[in-house]
Design a protein around this motif. Structure first.
Motif, PDB file in Angstrom:
ATOM      1  N   LEU A 190       0.815  -1.207   0.000  1.00  0.00           N
ATOM      2  CA  LEU A 190       0.000   0.000   0.000  1.00  0.00           C
ATOM      3  C   LEU A 190       0.855   1.265   0.000  1.00  0.00           C
ATOM      4  CD1 LEU A 190      -2.718  -1.385   2.384  1.00  0.00           C
ATOM      5  CD2 LEU A 190      -3.003  -0.851  -0.032  1.00  0.00           C
ATOM      6  N   HIS A 191       2.047   1.185   0.589  1.00  0.00           N
ATOM      7  CA  HIS A 191       2.988   2.311   0.510  1.00  0.00           C
ATOM      8  C   HIS A 191       3.421   2.524  -0.947  1.00  0.00           C
ATOM      9  CE1 HIS A 191       6.350   4.930   1.786  1.00  0.00           C
ATOM     10  NE2 HIS A 191       7.034   4.317   0.842  1.00  0.00           N
ATOM     11  N   GLU A 227       3.128   9.305  -4.939  1.00  0.00           N
ATOM     12  CA  GLU A 227       4.102  10.227  -4.360  1.00  0.00           C
ATOM     13  C   GLU A 227       5.282   9.517  -3.709  1.00  0.00           C
ATOM     14  OE1 GLU A 227       0.674   9.998  -1.254  1.00  0.00           O
ATOM     15  OE2 GLU A 227       0.927   9.933  -3.451  1.00  0.00           O
ATOM     16  N   ASN A 228       5.148   8.207  -3.472  1.00  0.00           N
ATOM     17  CA  ASN A 228       6.246   7.449  -2.854  1.00  0.00           C
ATOM     18  C   ASN A 228       7.152   6.773  -3.872  1.00  0.00           C
ATOM     19  OD1 ASN A 228       5.237   8.041  -0.290  1.00  0.00           O
ATOM     20  ND2 ASN A 228       3.992   6.181  -0.209  1.00  0.00           N
ATOM     21  N   ASP A 237      11.021   7.572  -4.590  1.00  0.00           N
ATOM     22  CA  ASP A 237      11.885   7.101  -3.506  1.00  0.00           C
ATOM     23  C   ASP A 237      11.970   5.582  -3.497  1.00  0.00           C
ATOM     24  OD1 ASP A 237      12.432   9.668  -2.674  1.00  0.00           O
ATOM     25  OD2 ASP A 237      10.866   9.692  -1.141  1.00  0.00           O
ATOM     26  N   VAL A 238      10.868   4.920  -3.839  1.00  0.00           N
ATOM     27  CA  VAL A 238      10.876   3.461  -3.915  1.00  0.00           C
ATOM     28  C   VAL A 238      11.851   2.995  -5.002  1.00  0.00           C
ATOM     29  CG1 VAL A 238       9.518   1.430  -4.550  1.00  0.00           C
ATOM     30  CG2 VAL A 238       8.579   3.100  -2.956  1.00  0.00           C
ATOM     31  N   ALA A 239      11.821   3.672  -6.159  1.00  0.00           N
ATOM     32  CA  ALA A 239      12.746   3.320  -7.248  1.00  0.00           C
ATOM     33  C   ALA A 239      14.191   3.442  -6.789  1.00  0.00           C
ATOM     34  CB  ALA A 239      12.490   4.215  -8.461  1.00  0.00           C
ATOM     35  N   THR A 240      14.474   4.504  -6.031  1.00  0.00           N
ATOM     36  CA  THR A 240      15.831   4.679  -5.500  1.00  0.00           C
ATOM     37  C   THR A 240      16.202   3.539  -4.563  1.00  0.00           C
ATOM     38  OG1 THR A 240      15.587   7.086  -5.627  1.00  0.00           O
ATOM     39  CG2 THR A 240      17.330   6.245  -4.203  1.00  0.00           C
ATOM     40  N   LEU A 295       7.581   2.806 -12.774  1.00  0.00           N
ATOM     41  CA  LEU A 295       6.793   3.070 -11.575  1.00  0.00           C
ATOM     42  C   LEU A 295       5.976   4.353 -11.665  1.00  0.00           C
ATOM     43  CD1 LEU A 295       9.348   2.005  -8.813  1.00  0.00           C
ATOM     44  CD2 LEU A 295       7.364   0.724  -9.631  1.00  0.00           C
ATOM     45  N   LEU A 296       6.502   5.339 -12.385  1.00  0.00           N
ATOM     46  CA  LEU A 296       5.783   6.606 -12.519  1.00  0.00           C
ATOM     47  C   LEU A 296       4.866   6.639 -13.736  1.00  0.00           C
ATOM     48  CD1 LEU A 296       8.656   9.082 -11.562  1.00  0.00           C
ATOM     49  CD2 LEU A 296       6.828   8.198 -10.102  1.00  0.00           C
ATOM     50  N   GLY A 297       5.070   5.696 -14.670  1.00  0.00           N
ATOM     51  CA  GLY A 297       4.170   5.585 -15.813  1.00  0.00           C
ATOM     52  C   GLY A 297       4.404   6.585 -16.924  1.00  0.00           C
TER      53      GLY A 297
END
Length: 468
Positions: free
Chosen positions: A332-333, A338-339, A342-345, A364-366
């Motif tokens: 869910l995070h 908006e997360n 940072d998740v990709a990093t 991830l951002l599409g």
């Protein structure tokens, strides 16, 4: 309420540290020293250690929520002075799942096993399971997880069944197939959470830019990651809807996802259907183009999942519950746009997906280049929704039967209920304060054709191209 974690006292700062003076919580102090900090132990209200821990757990949950709402201390105090402690508490309780979170904090039983080995493939479908490590979701549940990057799905399956992995990232049809004994010794599996929906594409070699009509694909070679995969079933479905028999008109080759781009470059295959980031990597390397996203075939289709043997769950129920909580929280995070940067990093490095961060961000951002000269903006290119719909399992079983993987009659609903733990997922999600669907099944639309899980056999018989 004690005066330690009282978020509704406008005259005192809301401290989140221990009374002993060190930078840790009371819970950490108790874990390290087995007793209360001196300041708390001397409080006028006398409680047993277990009662004190329970009270502090409850208060810490409330304080954490209030701290999140009012990260600036002056703002919290001004709000409390304006409305009063009781009104503030009631208002906050009306919009936040305080009760459920308190119950969850008090309902943590000792873990049977804290050190776990989890297998995964380095694909973006594994994002929640992988990101839970660097983002600390496993650690928050008291788990020390060793993530084992694996080359192919058969290895994941075999190591899970051999007990080398405690749980695994799996393709969502795999637990069903293993339970049925397809490709492996029959072993009861459970799948409590979907990891991702969408997140795949059909990619062709750049030399085929003039072959956008699938009817032109006769004789071409395509790689799929595994027989028991949504990739196989979706590609077969797409080909058959365009008049091609996937068993006679094209060649389908099982291939490990990390090998697909190299084989496309070498022209050993004409295209592939696979999870990201390999479609985007083919574009990035200039050897392929994205023909279509699988979301264009079935939006919100399931892809990968978190699974374990039923034996592991029965032996380690508390550990399994903690693992489920960590993965659902991570899922869910990751679902929040908006997360995702940072998740990709967090997951790009060599210990995880080992891919250029640019590639992961495009997925991830599409927002991505498609290899055909366009930059597309598709926010639903991949999403992360954990609920394991029974209807999704039933659709997978119809496709296993359609293409001859399953012989004879199948009790679709019973098998879906045994493997896809929708009821348990609903309970656990509620404990975490997340809303789950009220039903275990729904109707789905795949390429314009409605699938009603209550009419599975009729649906299957409606296909002109099928085995048997």
């Amino acid at each position: 309420m004690t005066d330690y974690y009282d978020p509704y006292d406008a005259e005192r700062p809301l401290k989140m540290k221990c009374h002993c003076g060190l930078d840790h919580t009371v819970a950490d102090h108790l874990a390290a020293h087995g007793r209360m900090p001196e300041a708390q132990a001397a409080a006028p209200v006398r409680r047993s250690e277990s009662e004190a821990q329970e009270v502090l757990a409850t208060e810490f949950v409330q304080a954490s929520l209030v701290k999140a709402l009012f990260p600036q201390e002056p703002l919290r105090r001004a709000f409390l002075k304006a409305v009063g402690a009781r009104t503030a508490a009631a208002a906050i309780a009306s919009i936040l799942p305080v009760g459920a979170m308190q119950a969850l904090a008090q309902d943590r039983r000792p873990l049977e096993k804290t050190d776990l080995k989890i297998g995964f493939l380095p694909i973006t479908c594994a994002t929640p399971l992988v990101a839970a490590d660097p983002l600390g979701f496993y650690a928050k549940e008291g788990l020390k997880v060793e993530l084992n990057r694996t080359a192919g799905w058969a290895v994941v399956r075999d190591k899970t069944l051999a007990g080398e992995f405690d749980a695994s990232h799996m393709l969502s049809p795999m637990p069903l197939a293993i339970t049925l004994g397809l490709g492996a010794q029959p072993t009861a599996m459970v799948m409590p959470a979907i990891e991702n929906v969408n997140g795949n594409a059909i990619t062709l070699h750049v030399k085929h830019k003039d072959k956008r009509d699938p009817k032109q694909w006769k004789g071409m070679k395509f790689a799929i990651p595994f027989d028991y995969s949504m990739h196989n079933f979706l590609l077969r479905y797409y080909l058959a809807e365009n008049g091609l028999d996937p068993d006679t008109d094209v060649q389908l080759r099982v291939m490990a996802p990390p090998d697909m781009v190299a084989n496309l470059r070498a022209e050993n295959i004409d295209g592939f259907i696979v999870a990201e980031p390999f479609n985007q990597r083919a574009v990035f390397d200039g050897v392929g183009f994205i023909h279509l996203l699988t979301s264009e075939l079935w939006d919100k289709h399931p892809c990968c999942a978190f699974a374990a043997t039923r034996g592991f769950v029965e032996k380690n129920p508390n550990t399994f519950a903690a693992l489920f909580r960590a993965i659902v929280t991570s899922t869910l995070h990751c679902s929040k746009m908006e997360n995702r940067k940072d998740v990709a990093t967090a997951i790009a490095g060599p210990n995880y997906l080992n891919q250029p961060q640019t590639v992961l961000e495009q997925v991830l951002l599409g927002r991505f280049a498609d290899g055909l000269g366009k930059v597309r903006n598709e926010p639903n290119r991949i999403d992360f929704e954990p609920f394991p719909w029974h209807s999704m399992a039933i659709w997978m079983l119809t496709q296993m039967k359609r293409w001859g993987y399953v012989k004879g009659d199948v009790n679709y609903a019973q098998l879906a209920e045994q493997v896809f733990l929708a009821t348990d997922a609903r309970k656990r999600m509620a404990e975490l304060g997340f809303k789950a669907p009220e039903s275990n099944s729904m109707k789905h639309n795949i390429m314009g054709r409605e699938f009603d899980p209550a009419q599975a056999d009729a649906y299957l018989k409606g296909f002109a191209i099928r085995r048997g």
